[in-house]
Design an enzyme around this catalytic site. Structure first.
Site, PDB file in Angstrom:
ATOM      1  N   HIS A  97     -39.362  68.771 -83.587  1.00 14.85           N
ATOM      2  CA  HIS A  97     -40.642  68.102 -83.343  1.00 14.85           C
ATOM      3  C   HIS A  97     -41.512  68.982 -82.467  1.00 14.85           C
ATOM      4  CE1 HIS A  97     -43.568  65.056 -82.221  1.00 14.85           C
ATOM      5  NE2 HIS A  97     -43.162  64.417 -83.296  1.00 14.85           N
ATOM      6  N   ASP A 108     -38.522  60.612 -88.633  1.00 13.38           N
ATOM      7  CA  ASP A 108     -38.537  60.662 -90.093  1.00 13.38           C
ATOM      8  C   ASP A 108     -37.166  60.857 -90.713  1.00 13.38           C
ATOM      9  OD1 ASP A 108     -41.150  60.117 -90.496  1.00 13.38           O
ATOM     10  OD2 ASP A 108     -41.789  62.183 -90.247  1.00 13.38           O
TER      11      ASP A 108
HETATM   12  N1  ACO Z   1     -34.590  73.509 -89.415  1.00 12.76           N
HETATM   13  C1  ACO Z   1     -34.196  74.755 -89.036  1.00 12.76           C
HETATM   14  N2  ACO Z   1     -34.807  75.468 -88.072  1.00 12.76           N
HETATM   15  C2  ACO Z   1     -35.872  74.905 -87.457  1.00 12.76           C
HETATM   16  C3  ACO Z   1     -36.335  73.618 -87.786  1.00 12.76           C
HETATM   17  C4  ACO Z   1     -35.655  72.899 -88.810  1.00 12.76           C
HETATM   18  N3  ACO Z   1     -36.035  71.676 -89.171  1.00 12.76           N
HETATM   19  N4  ACO Z   1     -37.417  73.308 -87.032  1.00 12.76           N
HETATM   20  C5  ACO Z   1     -37.619  74.378 -86.233  1.00 12.76           C
HETATM   21  N5  ACO Z   1     -36.692  75.331 -86.490  1.00 12.76           N
HETATM   22  C6  ACO Z   1     -36.534  76.612 -85.777  1.00 12.76           C
HETATM   23  C7  ACO Z   1     -37.600  77.615 -86.190  1.00 12.76           C
HETATM   24  O1  ACO Z   1     -37.162  78.410 -87.282  1.00 12.76           O
HETATM   25  C8  ACO Z   1     -37.779  78.399 -84.916  1.00 12.76           C
HETATM   26  O2  ACO Z   1     -36.677  79.268 -84.789  1.00 12.76           O
HETATM   27  P1  ACO Z   1     -36.868  80.727 -84.077  1.00 12.76           P
HETATM   28  O3  ACO Z   1     -37.296  80.420 -82.678  1.00 12.76           O
HETATM   29  O4  ACO Z   1     -35.529  81.354 -84.187  1.00 12.76           O
HETATM   30  O5  ACO Z   1     -37.937  81.417 -84.876  1.00 12.76           O
HETATM   31  C9  ACO Z   1     -37.634  77.346 -83.814  1.00 12.76           C
HETATM   32  O6  ACO Z   1     -36.776  76.345 -84.385  1.00 12.76           O
HETATM   33  C10 ACO Z   1     -38.963  76.719 -83.368  1.00 12.76           C
HETATM   34  O7  ACO Z   1     -39.634  76.220 -84.525  1.00 12.76           O
HETATM   35  P2  ACO Z   1     -41.231  76.078 -84.669  1.00 12.76           P
HETATM   36  O8  ACO Z   1     -41.556  75.980 -86.116  1.00 12.76           O
HETATM   37  O9  ACO Z   1     -41.880  77.150 -83.859  1.00 12.76           O
HETATM   38  O10 ACO Z   1     -41.490  74.709 -83.947  1.00 12.76           O
HETATM   39  P3  ACO Z   1     -42.823  73.841 -84.042  1.00 12.76           P
HETATM   40  O11 ACO Z   1     -42.854  73.033 -82.804  1.00 12.76           O
HETATM   41  O12 ACO Z   1     -43.991  74.699 -84.363  1.00 12.76           O
HETATM   42  O13 ACO Z   1     -42.551  72.931 -85.335  1.00 12.76           O
HETATM   43  C11 ACO Z   1     -41.869  71.155 -86.742  1.00 12.76           C
HETATM   44  C12 ACO Z   1     -42.169  71.619 -85.301  1.00 12.76           C
HETATM   45  C13 ACO Z   1     -43.048  71.487 -87.680  1.00 12.76           C
HETATM   46  C14 ACO Z   1     -41.701  69.634 -86.742  1.00 12.76           C
HETATM   47  C15 ACO Z   1     -40.563  71.860 -87.225  1.00 12.76           C
HETATM   48  O14 ACO Z   1     -39.500  71.547 -86.352  1.00 12.76           O
HETATM   49  C16 ACO Z   1     -40.208  71.496 -88.663  1.00 12.76           C
HETATM   50  O15 ACO Z   1     -40.705  72.136 -89.606  1.00 12.76           O
HETATM   51  N6  ACO Z   1     -39.339  70.443 -88.862  1.00 12.76           N
HETATM   52  C17 ACO Z   1     -39.008  69.998 -90.204  1.00 12.76           C
HETATM   53  C18 ACO Z   1     -40.136  69.117 -90.730  1.00 12.76           C
HETATM   54  C19 ACO Z   1     -40.172  67.746 -90.076  1.00 12.76           C
HETATM   55  O16 ACO Z   1     -39.160  67.088 -89.906  1.00 12.76           O
HETATM   56  N7  ACO Z   1     -41.402  67.295 -89.751  1.00 12.76           N
HETATM   57  C20 ACO Z   1     -41.633  65.973 -89.163  1.00 12.76           C
HETATM   58  C21 ACO Z   1     -42.180  66.096 -87.789  1.00 12.76           C
HETATM   59  S1  ACO Z   1     -42.213  64.490 -87.035  1.00 12.76           S
HETATM   60  C22 ACO Z   1     -43.617  63.734 -87.589  1.00 12.76           C
HETATM   61  O17 ACO Z   1     -44.561  64.308 -88.055  1.00 12.76           O
HETATM   62  C23 ACO Z   1     -43.605  62.291 -87.477  1.00 12.76           C
END
Ligand code: ACO
Length: 428
Positions: A307, A364
């Site tokens: 998140h 979610d």
């Molecule tokens: N699976 C695997 N790796 C992940 C995931 C995931 N779901 N989410 C983040 N990471 C990793 C990234 O690859 C990154 O790794 P690194 O530091 O080695 O490069 C690190 O964790 C940080 O990730 P970011 O994308 O920079 O985090 P950000 O805060 O920008 O993104 C987000 C948050 C978009 C929710 C992300 O975690 C994601 O894509 N999750 C899956 C989609 C999801 O469940 N969305 C719902 C959000 S809740 C809502 O809207 C109600």
């Protein structure tokens, strides 16, 4: 003297006011920065930018706190109804018995959609995505209620637009579902409360269903409450920014629906179940998929994990996980996809990759599982999120108007070509 921050550019130092919120959050006020210095700030994705001062929702991502108007989400989810929460968000206070009665009365008397709108439902291909339909249908309400376009609406007129969009949305959502099945539409019934009415229009096979299970009504109320607002996220910021150009409420909410559709935002609940189904079809090897999620050369992400703001746990996920366990037990559901979800969660929560990056199941991850158990098709999940988020969007839109906020218009740092002379097409 109030706190200031100092910014040094070259040999000049500028004092910038520090703003403190009621929960102690601090911000450096840069609203006059460009006028004073000629500089703008650069913050792609707005990770460090406060876009407004709001009294609606407070959240602390580190501590896992979420409050609507000061009330903890845990108390609201346990004790109130979705409509009580909607009233709280929109008008700022929990309603008295009288106020709640009047609110329910108003809502139940505006649930019908214009009969001509049925032509729109009929016009969509039956397999088109419900979110695209919802966004278009909500925007088209402005055509039926042109008074909403009037600038300087009186508070009563503005409130009527609010009641209308809130009252009609469940009817629209249910009819999108009925249309996808090719079933006849079921009309709203004034005698039902908001959530029961919605479930009746969605799952009722006759014009009236008297036995909507209270377990389902309660689960639906909880889910909608947990989604009702989440301060300045992608869709809410969209609603505020569209509204800031003095667009009507239907157009603003419709834009929020489009923003919510994306798989990185509300669309994640659909993606979770689709991911689980894919894992099941692939033989159910959760370790293999966890490894894929960790592999930087593989675009696969564990949907429903992580998140932008919650970095320890998502307080909504805690509540919903319990609701999820309860409902699966009460409905006696035994589903292999749900077993895969539990296994995936268990493995990920122990894995250093997820622990180090503070990746936990978000709301979610579980909401999709409950919707599936209740019998909703996967592509309806994000529409249900939109139904829950509606009071939040309305409250934020109303607050933006009451604050008389200026039109939203970010700056940029231009990186394209500078001066070029036009070249005739034959010489390119
Ligand atoms: N699976 C695997 N790796 C992940 C995931 C995931 N779901 N989410 C983040 N990471 C990793 C990234 O690859 C990154 O790794 P690194 O530091 O080695 O490069 C690190 O964790 C940080 O990730 P970011 O994308 O920079 O985090 P950000 O805060 O920008 O993104 C987000 C948050 C978009 C929710 C992300 O975690 C994601 O894509 N999750 C899956 C989609 C999801 O469940 N969305 C719902 C959000 S809740 C809502 O809207 C109600």
């Amino acid at each position: 003297m109030s706190e200031t921050a100092q910014l040094k550019i070259g040999d000049k130092t500028y004092d910038l006011p520090v703003i403190e919120g009621s929960e102690g959050e601090k911000a450096i006020d840069i609203s006059k920065l460009r006028d004073q210095t000629g500089y703008v700030t650069l913050d792609i994705g707005y990770k460090n930018t406060g876009a407004t001062q709001s009294a609606i929702t407070f959240l602390d991502g580190e501590l896992g706190i979420l409050k609507y108007r000061g009330y903890p989400i845990e108390q609201l989810a346990a004790k109130s109804s979705f409509i009580e929460v909607a009233y709280l968000l929109i008008y700022g206070e929990l309603p008295t018995e009288e106020q709640l009665k009047a609110f329910n009365f108003d809502l139940s008397h505006h649930t019908l959609v214009h009969e001509d709108m049925k032509k729109f439902f009929d016009g969509f291909p039956s397999k088109s995505h419900p979110m695209g339909q919802l966004s278009s249908l909500v925007c088209s309400l402005s055509a039926f209620y042109p008074e909403s376009l009037k600038q300087n609406q009186t508070p009563e007129e503005l409130n009527l637009s609010i009641i209308k969009v809130l009252a009609k949305m469940p009817t629209i959502v249910s009819w999108i579902y009925k249309k996808s099945l090719g079933h006849p539409y079921i009309y709203p019934q004034n005698k039902y409360d908001y959530v029961t009415n919605f479930l009746n229009m969605t799952f009722g096979q006759r014009t009236e269903v008297v036995d909507i299970d209270p377990v389902i009504v309660s689960a639906m109320n909880t889910l909608l409450i947990l989604h009702a607002d989440h301060e300045q996220n992608c869709s809410t910021s969209t609603v505020r920014i569209v509204g800031s150009s003095a667009s009507n409420i239907y157009a603003s909410v419709s834009a929020g629906i489009s923003a919510l559709w994306g798989p990185l935002h509300g669309g994640a609940n659909q993606e979770v179940i689709e991911m689980l189904q894919k894992i099941q079809e692939d033989g159910g090897d959760t370790d293999k998929w966890i490894a894929k999620a960790k592999d930087k050369n593989d675009p696969f992400r564990l949907m429903g994990f992580g998140h932008r703001v919650y970095k320890n746990f998502d307080p909504r996920a805690k509540i919903i996980k319990k609701a999820c366990d309860d409902i699966l037990e009460k409905l006696g559901i035994d589903d292999e996809v749900l077993e895969i979800a539990k296994k995936l969660e268990e493995v990920a929560l122990k894995d250093p990759y997820f622990i180090e990056r503070k990746l936990y199941p978000n709301v979610d991850f579980y909401s999709g599982i409950i919707y599936r158990a209740l019998g909703f098709p996967t592509d309806m999940f994000t529409v249900l999120f939109a139904l829950g988020r509606l009071p939040g969007w309305i409250a934020q839109w109303k607050e933006m108007k009451e604050h008389k906020e200026p039109i939203g218009r970010p700056r940029q740092i231009y990186t394209g070509a500078t001066n070029r002379d036009y070249v005739d097409i034959k010489n390119r």
